[in-house]
Design an enzyme around this catalytic site. Structure first.
Site, mmCIF file in Angstrom:
data_model
loop_
_atom_site.group_PDB
_atom_site.id
_atom_site.type_symbol
_atom_site.label_atom_id
_atom_site.label_comp_id
_atom_site.label_asym_id
_atom_site.label_seq_id
_atom_site.Cartn_x
_atom_site.Cartn_y
_atom_site.Cartn_z
ATOM 1 N N TYR A 48 -9.635 -5.962 1.197
ATOM 2 C CA TYR A 48 -10.381 -5.383 0.078
ATOM 3 C C TYR A 48 -11.873 -5.647 0.291
ATOM 4 O O TYR A 48 -12.239 -6.628 0.931
ATOM 5 C CB TYR A 48 -9.909 -6.028 -1.238
ATOM 6 N N GLY A 77 -7.739 6.527 -2.314
ATOM 7 C CA GLY A 77 -7.434 7.302 -1.106
ATOM 8 C C GLY A 77 -6.016 7.036 -0.638
ATOM 9 O O GLY A 77 -5.796 6.650 0.500
ATOM 10 N N MET A 78 -5.059 7.276 -1.543
ATOM 11 C CA MET A 78 -3.662 6.891 -1.269
ATOM 12 C C MET A 78 -3.105 7.514 0.002
ATOM 13 O O MET A 78 -2.274 6.911 0.672
ATOM 14 C CB MET A 78 -2.783 7.258 -2.468
ATOM 15 N N SER A 101 -0.115 8.088 -11.473
ATOM 16 C CA SER A 101 -0.618 6.718 -11.293
ATOM 17 C C SER A 101 -1.007 6.147 -12.658
ATOM 18 O O SER A 101 -1.102 6.878 -13.647
ATOM 19 C CB SER A 101 -1.830 6.737 -10.372
ATOM 20 N N TRP A 141 -15.942 3.150 -8.718
ATOM 21 C CA TRP A 141 -15.281 1.866 -8.474
ATOM 22 C C TRP A 141 -15.563 0.971 -9.677
ATOM 23 O O TRP A 141 -16.693 0.585 -9.922
ATOM 24 C CB TRP A 141 -15.840 1.242 -7.187
ATOM 25 N N VAL A 165 -3.905 5.041 -13.571
ATOM 26 C CA VAL A 165 -5.160 5.670 -13.999
ATOM 27 C C VAL A 165 -4.886 7.103 -14.452
ATOM 28 O O VAL A 165 -5.402 7.545 -15.490
ATOM 29 C CB VAL A 165 -6.210 5.655 -12.859
ATOM 30 N N ASP A 201 5.907 16.836 -5.145
ATOM 31 C CA ASP A 201 7.254 17.303 -5.479
ATOM 32 C C ASP A 201 8.235 16.158 -5.208
ATOM 33 O O ASP A 201 7.998 15.328 -4.333
ATOM 34 C CB ASP A 201 7.621 18.528 -4.620
#
Lengths: 366, 366
Positions: free
Chosen positions: A86, A279-280, A186, A303, A188, A209
C-alpha cells in the site's frame, strides 16, 4: 492545495508503547493498562506476520484519551498494508487496521471535545484499529452518534465517506442528473447508490455478469439503483433505451479500470468527469484522445486517505460529513454493507476471508 | 460553461453564394465581385473532391467586409474536414481551409472595428480560407498587426494559440516550473518551447529517435528548449539527471497518445495536469489507476476550435491573445514554423504534401 504525495508515506502511528516502540509518545510512561493487538513487525503474508500480542498502554495524559475498541473491519487496504504494497505504511512494530469504532473510557484533564462513553472513529489512516484498547490524542478522533448501529458506526469512516465526497466534490449534481459507476456491488458502490438516491440523482450501475445476476440486480434496486447493467449491456442497445429516460451522466465513478472503464467512458456526457478510486481489474484504462479533446472529458482520481490528510487541520468538514452520513443511516437511507461479525480471537479467519473474497466485509468484534 | 458538443457539428459557413448555396446569406444579392476558391461538394480524398472554382461574391452590406486573402495554410485538420473525418464539418458546397490572413479591401458603412488595409484572421473554424476573396460579417474577423511577417500572421491563429492557452489555462506556471511535452517537433510543440521560454518556464521535449536526431535537438534548443529527449530516454537514467536540475513537471502536453503518453505520465509531478490535444499514434493512452488515485494526476483535453466557440460572444480574450503572440513574433521570441510557400494555382501539390508529410507546413499564397 493537496499535500505532496510520496510513493511510500510513513504514517504517524498511534501505537503507544514502551521505549523501543517508536518515537510518538511524549506521555508519562506510567503503565496502567494493557491491550490485545494484532501486531506485525515486518511485511509479508498476513498469516506469516500478524500475531496477537498483549501490549502495555501508556497512562492517559492531559490531552489524550483511552478508548475501548468495539468493532473494526478488515478491509483489503489493511491487508495490502500488512503486505507492504500500500502507498502508506506505518512504522514497525505496527498494529493492523485503519477503520473502526471505539468507546471513550478515560479522558485527559485538558479535553473538552470528548466525554466518557462517546463513540469515536479515527481521523487518519494508520491508526491501528485491530486492538482491544488504545490511548491517543483527542485530536486523532472524531465522534459518531450512538443512535446508529455499531456496524454502521464501525464502517462509516472510509467507504461511505469515499462515496459522499465523490458525489460532492467533482461535479455539481442536481436532482435528475445521472451518475454512472462500475463495481456497483462494492461497498463504495452500494453507498453511491444510496447517497445518490437520497440526493435525487439517478444511477446507472455496472456489474459483472454472474449466475445470480437477477438476485443482485434486485438487491441493488432495493437500495435505490435506477438501472443495473452488465459490461455487455454497455455495448448493446440497452444504453440507448436508458438515455431516452435519463440524461447522459455528468459524473462517472470507476473502481475497475481496463476495458470496463473504457466502456463506461464512452457513455459519459460531454464535459463530464470520470473519477477513478480503484483499479480492481489491475489493468490500465485505455483512453482515446477523442474523449479528452472533442468530448472534453476530465479524468480525476480520489483517495479518501489523502482527502483526510488535506483536511487534517480543520476537522469540521470531516465531522460534518460523518454527521450527514449518520443522518442517512439513522433514517434508513444508508445501510451498512452486508458483513460477517467475527470474535477478535478468530482474527485469522477474518483476515483470510478478506483475502479470498471481497463479497462480504469481515468485522472484528473486540 | 462549455457549449454542448455533438459528434458532428455543422459549422456556420461563410461561403456566400447565390441561391442554392446554403442558408447563411441575408445580404443583398447584387453580385459585384467573384473569387477563386477550392470547393468540395462531398467528402472524400482531396484529390477526388477538391476543385478550384470561380464563385460570385455578394455585395458588401452594412455590417460586412470584403477581404482579399493573402495566405492560408494547409493543415492536417483541413484535410480531415475534406475527408469527412473531423468532428466539425461545413455544409456543402464547402470551401476548404480554416486558417489564414486576409486584407480588408471594402468595409460596410456600419463598421467601425475594421478599416481598409487591416490584416484580419477568422475567429472561427470553417471559414473556408482557401479562396482569393471573401465577404463576411466583421464579427467573424479579428485584426492582426501588420508589422509581423505575412507567414507569421497567416499561422498565428491555431497552433501558437493552442500552445498559449495550454500554458495559461490549466496550471498556474511560474518561472522555474517545468513542462514536459511529446511531439515537441510539431508546430504546436515548437510554439510551446518558445512561449514557455519567454515565460521562464523550463521545457522537457520528447521526440522520436531518427537519423538526424542531433540536428533536430540543436534546432529545438536554439528555439529555447531546455531538454530534448527521445521516448527511449524516458525509460533511462537520463530523466533522473534532468530532475536533479529542474523540478518535476506540473504540466504535461500530449499530442501522441499510446505508450509514449504513458511514459510521459510517469514523469509528472504529484498533482500535475496532463493536457491532450492530439492523438498522432492513433492509439489510446494506457492509464493506470495509481496515477489518478495516489499521484492525483488530472487528465484534460484541449481543442482550440471549441475554445474559440466558448469565447465567441466576447472576442477580447481572443484579440488579446493574438496581440500577445504577435508581440512575441515581433520581438523574435516566437518564429513561425518552417513552411513551404506554394502559389494558389498549385494547390494540389500543397494538399498532397500535407497528407504525405507533416514536417513542413504548406502555405497557399493567393
Amino acid at each position: 492545495m493537496r499535500k505532496a504525495f510520496n510513493s511510500v508515506i510513513q504514517v504517524r502511528a498511534c501505537v503507544l508503547e514502551p521505549r523501543g516502540w517508536g518515537p510518538c509518545s511524549a506521555w508519562t510512561r506510567r503503565l496502567t493498562h494493557s491491550c490485545s493487538a494484532l501486531v506485525y513487525r515486518w511485511h509479508g503474508a498476513h498469516s506469516d506476520v500478524v500475531r496477537m500480542e498483549e501490549l502495555p498502554l501508556p497512562a492517559v495524559g492531559q490531552n489524550s484519551v483511552r478508548l475501548k475498541m468495539l468493532a473494526a473491519p478488515v478491509n483489503p487496504a489493511d491487508i495490502n498494508m500488512v503486505q507492504g504494497t500500500y502507498p502508506i505504511l506505518p512504522p514497525f512494530p505496527a498494529i493492523g487496521g485503519n477503520e473502526g469504532v471505539g468507546e471513550v473510557v478515560e479522558v485527559g484533564s485538558g479535553i473538552t471535545s470528548l466525554s466518557l462513553g462517546d463513540w469515536v472513529i479515527p481521523v487518519d489512516a494508520g491508526f491501528g484499529t485491530w486492538r482491544t484498547e488504545a490511548v491517543c490524542d483527542a485530536d486523532d478522533l472524531i465522534t459518531v452518534p450512538k443512535d446508529i448501529s455499531l456496524l454502521g458506526a464501525a464502517t462509516i469512516g472510509v467507504n461511505p465517506c469515499t462515496a459522499y465526497r465523490m458525489l460532492q466534490d467533482f461535479v455539481h449534481l442536481r436532482p435528475g442528473n445521472t451518475v454512472i459507476q462500475n463495481g456497483a456491488n462494492s461497498a463504495v458502490g452500494q453507498a453511491v447508490i444510496q447517497i445518490a438516491a437520497a440526493m435525487g440523482v439517478k444511477t446507472i450501475n455496472i456489474i459483472r455478469d454472474r449466475p445470480n445476476r437477477w438476485e443482485l440486480v434486485e438487491e441493488l434496486k432495493s437500495m435505490g439503483a435506477d438501472y443495473v447493467v452488465t459490461e455487455e449491456d454497455l455495448q448493446s442497445s440497452e444504453m440507448e433505451k436508458i438515455f431516452k429516460d435519463v440524461p447522459k451522466p455528468k459524473l462517472g465513478l470507476n473502481c475497475v479500470g481496463g476495458q470496463s472503464a473504457g466502456l463506461l467512458l464512452s457513455h459519459l456526457d460531454n464535459g463530464a468527469t470520470l473519477v477513478t478510486y480503484g483499479g480492481m481489474a489491475k489493468k490500465p484504462l485505455p483512453l482515446p484522445a477523442k474523449f479528452l479533446i472533442f468530448k472534453n472529458i476530465n479524468l480525476r482520481g480520489f483517495w479518501m486517505t489523502q482527502w483526510k490528510r488535506n483536511n487534517r487541520e480543520d476537522l469540521t468538514l470531516l465531522q460534518s460529513m460523518v454527521g450527514a452520513l449518520s443522518g442517512l443511516v439513522r433514517s434508513g437511507q444508508l445501510s451498512p454493507s452486508p458483513c460477517v461479525q467475527v470474535p477478535f480471537s478468530l482474527y485469522r479467519q477474518a483476515l483470510e476471508a478478506t483475502v479470498s473474497s471481497h463479497q462480504r466485509k469481515h468485522i472484528l468484534l473486540m
